[in-house]
Design an enzyme around this catalytic site. Structure first.
Site, PDB file in Angstrom:
ATOM      1  N   ASN A   1       0.837  -1.203   0.000  1.00 30.10           N
ATOM      2  CA  ASN A   1       0.000   0.000   0.000  1.00 30.10           C
ATOM      3  C   ASN A   1       0.868   1.248   0.000  1.00 30.10           C
ATOM      4  OD1 ASN A   1      -0.468   1.939   2.513  1.00 30.10           O
ATOM      5  ND2 ASN A   1       0.199  -0.053   3.328  1.00 30.10           N
TER       6      ASN A   1
ATOM      7  N   PHE B   1      -1.812   8.098   4.354  1.00 31.42           N
ATOM      8  CA  PHE B   1      -2.606   8.651   5.455  1.00 31.42           C
ATOM      9  C   PHE B   1      -3.892   9.314   4.969  1.00 31.42           C
ATOM     10  CE2 PHE B   1       1.196   9.358   8.600  1.00 31.42           C
ATOM     11  CZ  PHE B   1       1.206   8.003   8.884  1.00 31.42           C
TER      12      PHE B   1
ATOM     13  N   SER C   1       5.443   5.123   8.824  1.00 34.05           N
ATOM     14  CA  SER C   1       4.846   4.802   7.537  1.00 34.05           C
ATOM     15  C   SER C   1       5.778   5.244   6.413  1.00 34.05           C
ATOM     16  CB  SER C   1       3.495   5.497   7.374  1.00 34.05           C
ATOM     17  OG  SER C   1       3.027   5.373   6.040  1.00 34.05           O
TER      18      SER C   1
ATOM     19  N   ASN D   1       4.877   6.055   3.440  1.00 35.52           N
ATOM     20  CA  ASN D   1       4.076   6.642   2.361  1.00 35.52           C
ATOM     21  C   ASN D   1       3.794   8.129   2.492  1.00 35.52           C
ATOM     22  OD1 ASN D   1       3.768   4.072   1.076  1.00 35.52           O
ATOM     23  ND2 ASN D   1       2.283   3.546   2.663  1.00 35.52           N
ATOM     24  N   THR D   2       4.362   8.774   3.514  1.00 30.43           N
ATOM     25  CA  THR D   2       4.283  10.223   3.647  1.00 30.43           C
ATOM     26  C   THR D   2       5.689  10.776   3.544  1.00 30.43           C
ATOM     27  OG1 THR D   2       2.302  10.170   5.039  1.00 30.43           O
ATOM     28  CG2 THR D   2       3.677  12.128   5.179  1.00 30.43           C
TER      29      THR D   2
ATOM     30  N   LYS E   1       5.266   3.469  17.143  1.00 28.78           N
ATOM     31  CA  LYS E   1       5.284   2.367  16.180  1.00 28.78           C
ATOM     32  C   LYS E   1       6.577   2.407  15.378  1.00 28.78           C
ATOM     33  CE  LYS E   1       2.226  -0.083  12.995  1.00 28.78           C
ATOM     34  NZ  LYS E   1       0.850  -0.138  12.451  1.00 28.78           N
TER      35      LYS E   1
ATOM     36  N   ASN F   1       5.694  -1.625  11.576  1.00 28.13           N
ATOM     37  CA  ASN F   1       4.933  -1.094  10.447  1.00 28.13           C
ATOM     38  C   ASN F   1       5.270  -1.912   9.199  1.00 28.13           C
ATOM     39  OD1 ASN F   1       3.384   0.774   8.841  1.00 28.13           O
ATOM     40  ND2 ASN F   1       3.946   2.405  10.265  1.00 28.13           N
TER      41      ASN F   1
END
Length: 349
Positions: free
Chosen positions: A114, A118, A178, A180-181, A211, A240
């Site tokens: 993915n 967010f 994460s 993805n940011t 996390k 994560n």
């Protein structure tokens, strides 16, 4: 039955299928359907009950952040037999996330990639939903940084989100891992992470967890663990998704960018759980590649007080929590443990 339904869902684009599932579950959040699900899917046994960071959990198996980003279905997820639900990630401002497509299945690998970014309705909307929700199990709030917020303003951004959900969540997870940011993982460095955690701790955030990324080097993980103890955190979530791509991946979407979850990261996640548990007495939440009771038990014996799944939920279906909890009871009995807490860290000696 879920095998046939999964075949139908897997014919849809992944994000569309997820929305179908969430919408269907949301429609089912009413009686007598909830009571019917409870009677069939909840496993009530005192051996599964556990108290972690001063919070009572009916069982150790939870839903990881990402499945219910906007707190639309926490009530029915608890009814499916999960012992806690982590909603989010939420951000101070609502945001659309990255362009579609941004969610990819790798069925051959029992994995997902993915790059959602967010996407969520924002802390205000999620807070309103939580305030009108009466979940049967503890709720965790996973908090991320708004994409447009400069890194130096991250502490205030996290604080705003926390303040909105503070009265209606049972624990809080700082998400700086994460992939993805843009720039988010830079917040895992000691100085910016300490600023965020100290700001939240000073504001009364408790229980407060952080996390971890599975892509951190051991020295960096050890540094975060030390910082967590210094700041006075209540636990660590490991882990994560990963940006790594094992050579074993066979799925056609293996080259897509984003975070990989599911079976391929199971061993790495367990190794991280064990590494963290050996270095701290703080509770550890084990996440990554959990599909069966054996998977969950491996992380528990490696030091996880609680476990969470997302990808396993997608591939295994709505009975996954019941199946894992029943299997855990068998495994506990076989090994002579009178509670799941007694099995935590059994492989660390």
């Amino acid at each position: 039955m879920y095998g046939s339904l999964r075949q139908l869902l897997f014919r849809l684009p992944p994000e569309t299928a997820h929305e179908v599932v969430v919408t269907s579950l949301r429609a089912g959040q009413r009686e007598p359907f909830l009571s019917l699900l409870e009677s069939r899917l909840q496993v009530r046994d005192p051996r599964l009950q556990t108290t972690v960071f001063d919070t009572e959990f009916p069982n150790p198996v939870g839903v990881a952040a990402g499945f219910d980003k906007n707190a639309r279905i926490p009530r029915i997820l608890g009814t499916l037999g999960f012992g806690h639900i982590e909603i989010g990630a939420i951000t101070a401002e609502g945001q659309p996330g990255n362009p579609r497509p941004r969610l990819f299945r790798l069925p051959e690998d029992k994995a997902i990639i993915n790059r959602m970014g967010f996407n969520n309705a924002g802390a205000d909307v999620v807070a309103d939903r939580l305030a009108t929700t009466d979940p049967a199990v503890p709720i965790g709030a996973n908090i991320g940084k708004t994409k447009t917020t400069p890194l130096e303003d991250a502490p205030a951004d996290y604080l705003y989100s926390y303040e909105q959900v503070a009265s209606d969540a049972d624990f809080f997870v700082v998400n700086v891992s994460s992939p993805n940011t843009p720039g988010l993982r830079e917040l895992q460095d000691r100085e910016p992470l300490e600023a965020i955690l100290s700001t939240l701790s000073d504001a009364g955030a408790h229980p407060l967890l952080v996390k971890l990324s599975p892509d951190l080097h051991k020295e960096a993980i050890a540094d975060v663990v030390e910082l967590a103890e210094t700041v006075g955190l209540d636990g660590i979530v490991a882990t994560n998704t990963t940006i790594r791509r094992p050579d074993s991946l066979a799925g056609d979407n293996a080259s897509e960018t984003g975070g990989l979850s599911g079976k391929p990261i199971a061993d790495r996640a367990t190794q991280t759980v064990r590494f963290v548990a050996k270095r701290t007495d703080l509770p550890v939440v084990g996440v990554g590649g959990i599909f069966t009771a054996a998977d969950a038990y491996e992380k528990i014996r490696a030091g996880a007080d609680l476990v969470q799944l997302y990808t396993g939920f997608i591939y295994q279906g709505p009975t996954v929590a019941r199946d894992i909890n029943n299997g855990l009871l068998d495994l506990l009995e076989a090994d002579g443990f009178d509670s799941v807490g007694a099995a935590v860290g059994a492989d660390l000696d």
